[in-house]
Structures are given as C-alpha cells and as structure tokens.
Write an enzyme that holds these catalytic residues in place. Structure first.
Site, PDB file in Angstrom:
ATOM      1  N   LYS A  39       0.815  -1.220   0.000  1.00  0.00           N
ATOM      2  CA  LYS A  39       0.000   0.000   0.000  1.00  0.00           C
ATOM      3  C   LYS A  39       0.851   1.274   0.000  1.00  0.00           C
ATOM      4  CE  LYS A  39      -3.980  -2.210   2.274  1.00  0.00           C
ATOM      5  NZ  LYS A  39      -4.962  -2.138   3.406  1.00  0.00           N
TER       6      LYS A  39
ATOM      7  N   TYR B  81     -12.355  -2.125  -3.845  1.00  0.00           N
ATOM      8  CA  TYR B  81     -12.842  -2.260  -2.463  1.00  0.00           C
ATOM      9  C   TYR B  81     -14.366  -2.170  -2.370  1.00  0.00           C
ATOM     10  CZ  TYR B  81      -8.273  -2.359  -0.162  1.00  0.00           C
ATOM     11  OH  TYR B  81      -7.037  -2.733   0.302  1.00  0.00           O
TER      12      TYR B  81
ATOM     13  N   PHE C 121     -15.388   3.567   6.705  1.00  0.00           N
ATOM     14  CA  PHE C 121     -14.029   3.937   6.291  1.00  0.00           C
ATOM     15  C   PHE C 121     -13.811   3.859   4.774  1.00  0.00           C
ATOM     16  CE2 PHE C 121     -13.933  -0.576   7.629  1.00  0.00           C
ATOM     17  CZ  PHE C 121     -13.486  -1.182   6.468  1.00  0.00           C
TER      18      PHE C 121
ATOM     19  N   ARG D  34      -1.797 -14.137   4.786  1.00  0.00           N
ATOM     20  CA  ARG D  34      -2.524 -13.441   5.865  1.00  0.00           C
ATOM     21  C   ARG D  34      -1.734 -13.535   7.177  1.00  0.00           C
ATOM     22  NH1 ARG D  34      -6.939 -10.399   4.360  1.00  0.00           N
ATOM     23  NH2 ARG D  34      -7.789 -10.754   6.424  1.00  0.00           N
TER      24      ARG D  34
ATOM     25  N   THR E 294      -5.264  -6.798  10.932  1.00  0.00           N
ATOM     26  CA  THR E 294      -5.564  -5.533  10.248  1.00  0.00           C
ATOM     27  C   THR E 294      -5.038  -4.332  11.028  1.00  0.00           C
ATOM     28  OG1 THR E 294      -7.590  -6.601   9.484  1.00  0.00           O
ATOM     29  CG2 THR E 294      -7.453  -4.213   9.191  1.00  0.00           C
TER      30      THR E 294
ATOM     31  N   ARG F 222       2.643  -6.093   9.373  1.00  0.00           N
ATOM     32  CA  ARG F 222       1.900  -4.972   9.952  1.00  0.00           C
ATOM     33  C   ARG F 222       2.453  -4.578  11.318  1.00  0.00           C
ATOM     34  NH1 ARG F 222      -3.944  -7.010   7.661  1.00  0.00           N
ATOM     35  NH2 ARG F 222      -4.063  -5.621   5.856  1.00  0.00           N
TER      36      ARG F 222
HETATM   37  P1  RTP Z   1      -6.980  -6.020   3.380  1.00  0.00           P
HETATM   38  O1  RTP Z   1      -8.347  -6.330   2.786  1.00  0.00           O
HETATM   39  O2  RTP Z   1      -6.447  -4.669   2.970  1.00  0.00           O
HETATM   40  O3  RTP Z   1      -6.002  -7.128   3.180  1.00  0.00           O
HETATM   41  O4  RTP Z   1      -7.137  -5.925   4.961  1.00  0.00           O
HETATM   42  P2  RTP Z   1      -7.970  -6.825   5.947  1.00  0.00           P
HETATM   43  O5  RTP Z   1      -8.626  -7.949   5.206  1.00  0.00           O
HETATM   44  O6  RTP Z   1      -7.073  -7.142   7.092  1.00  0.00           O
HETATM   45  O7  RTP Z   1      -9.066  -5.805   6.442  1.00  0.00           O
HETATM   46  P3  RTP Z   1     -10.520  -5.492   5.863  1.00  0.00           P
HETATM   47  O8  RTP Z   1     -11.488  -5.646   6.991  1.00  0.00           O
HETATM   48  O9  RTP Z   1     -10.767  -6.232   4.593  1.00  0.00           O
HETATM   49  O10 RTP Z   1     -10.414  -3.937   5.562  1.00  0.00           O
HETATM   50  C1  RTP Z   1      -9.831  -3.484   4.379  1.00  0.00           C
HETATM   51  C2  RTP Z   1      -8.915  -2.320   4.666  1.00  0.00           C
HETATM   52  O11 RTP Z   1      -9.709  -1.189   5.069  1.00  0.00           O
HETATM   53  C3  RTP Z   1      -8.951  -0.402   5.973  1.00  0.00           C
HETATM   54  N1  RTP Z   1      -9.657  -0.286   7.230  1.00  0.00           N
HETATM   55  N2  RTP Z   1      -9.766   0.842   7.874  1.00  0.00           N
HETATM   56  N3  RTP Z   1     -10.405   2.834   9.780  1.00  0.00           N
HETATM   57  C4  RTP Z   1     -10.794   1.566   9.995  1.00  0.00           C
HETATM   58  O12 RTP Z   1     -11.390   1.217  10.994  1.00  0.00           O
HETATM   59  C5  RTP Z   1     -10.464   0.587   8.984  1.00  0.00           C
HETATM   60  N4  RTP Z   1     -10.809  -0.693   9.021  1.00  0.00           N
HETATM   61  C6  RTP Z   1     -10.293  -1.246   7.901  1.00  0.00           C
HETATM   62  C7  RTP Z   1      -7.608  -1.089   6.171  1.00  0.00           C
HETATM   63  O13 RTP Z   1      -6.673  -0.519   5.263  1.00  0.00           O
HETATM   64  C8  RTP Z   1      -7.931  -2.512   5.820  1.00  0.00           C
HETATM   65  O14 RTP Z   1      -6.774  -3.227   5.474  1.00  0.00           O
HETATM   66 MG    MG Z   2      -9.782  -7.703   3.427  1.00  0.00          MG
END
Ligand code: RTP
Ligand code: MG
Length: 140
Positions: A11, A51, A59, A87, A93, A104
């Site tokens: 990113k 996304y 968010f 993962r 996350t 991370r």
């Molecule tokens: P990713 O899809 O990027 O691999 O991350 P992830 O599965 O660990 O998390 P996900 O729940 O799919 O969320 C996608 C991305 O959104 C951003 N995010 N921001 N501000 C917030 O509370 C928040 N929560 C999620 C993060 O960049 C996350 O990786």
């Molecule tokens: Mg995700």
C-alpha cells in the site's frame, strides 16, 4: 496442502517509505514466491471498484482516497496454502493487534495505513488477481 496463488498489494504508506524490498523479503522468507509484480497508481474509480465489498463501511471513502493517493505495488504470491500463509505474514488488520514479526507489526502506521493487502479466500484471490493481471502476465 495445495499450491495456491493470492493477490497482494503493498500500500501507499509502504511504497512511500521505500519498504517494498523489506516486505518482499518477508514473503520470500515465508516460502511465498512473487510470480507477478507491477507498480501502478490507482485512480479513485479503480480503488472504489477494488474495495466495492466495503462500500457500506464508514471507512470506505478514506480507504479509497488512501489507496489512490500514491503508487502501490500489486503482486501475485504463489506457494503452499498461499492465501492463509500470506494473511499470517501480514498480521492483524490493526497493527496494535498484530503478532511479532508480521509485516503490519513492523511497518504499519495505523489500522487504515497498514502497509499491505492480501486476498482472504480462494474466490476473492481469483477475482482480485484477474482485476490486476492478464493471463499473459501470469507465467505458469
Ligand atoms: P486487506 O483487505 O487490505 O487485506 O485488509 P484486511 O482484510 O485485514 O481488512 P478489511 O477488513 O478487509 O479492511 C480493508 C482495509 O480497510 C482499511 N480499514 N480501515 N479505519 C478503519 O477502521 C479501517 N478498518 C479497515 C484497512 O486498510 C484494511 O486493510
Ligand atoms: Mg480484506
């Protein structure tokens, strides 16, 4: 376990800090092979489409702006159980919850600017790989 492919994104917070090599080393040390890779800059429209599953989340706007703010490195990682393994290497996350030694934990700045994306299941991996890479770019 079967050989899988997964879509990874380094990113903007990480490309900006010149961390591509250090992050790639983590993948390679874990036995993941980088079989395709390119550096691109997403438009807001492309980030929004990628996304789309999160479009109802609070968010979403911030996430799309961040992903379109600066170049990203998109890549295909291959290996045994690559989806889950990636993962694990990424960590939780929110970097505050991420295990020691994960990408991370070491590099993410916040829950939003968390350095890497990885597909979360075989179906999403296939969809996300074809979002960024054509068949010609994926050597067998
Ligand atoms: P990713 O899809 O990027 O691999 O991350 P992830 O599965 O660990 O998390 P996900 O729940 O799919 O969320 C996608 C991305 O959104 C951003 N995010 N921001 N501000 C917030 O509370 C928040 N929560 C999620 C993060 O960049 C996350 O990786
Ligand atoms: Mg995700």
């Amino acid at each position: 376990m079967a050989i899988e492919r997964t879509l990874s994104i380094i990113k903007p917070d990480a490309t900006r800090r010149n961390l591509t090599g250090k992050i790639n080393a983590k993948f390679e040390e874990a036995g993941l092979r980088i079989v395709a890779q390119k550096r691109i800059k997403l438009s807001m429209g492309q980030a929004g489409k990628f996304y789309e599953v999160h479009k109802e989340r609070p968010f979403y706007g911030e996430l799309c702006e961040f992903m379109a703010s600066e170049p990203v490195v998109v890549q295909v990682l291959e290996g045994e159980g690559a989806i889950l393994k990636n993962r694990e290497v990424m960590g939780a996350t929110n970097p505050a919850d991420a295990a020691e030694g994960t990408i991370r934990k070491e590099y993410a700045l916040s829950v939003g600017e968390n350095s890497v994306h990885g597909s979360d299941a075989p179906e999403t991996a296939a969809q996300e790989i074809s979002f960024f890479f054509s068949g010609l770019e994926l050597v067998g």
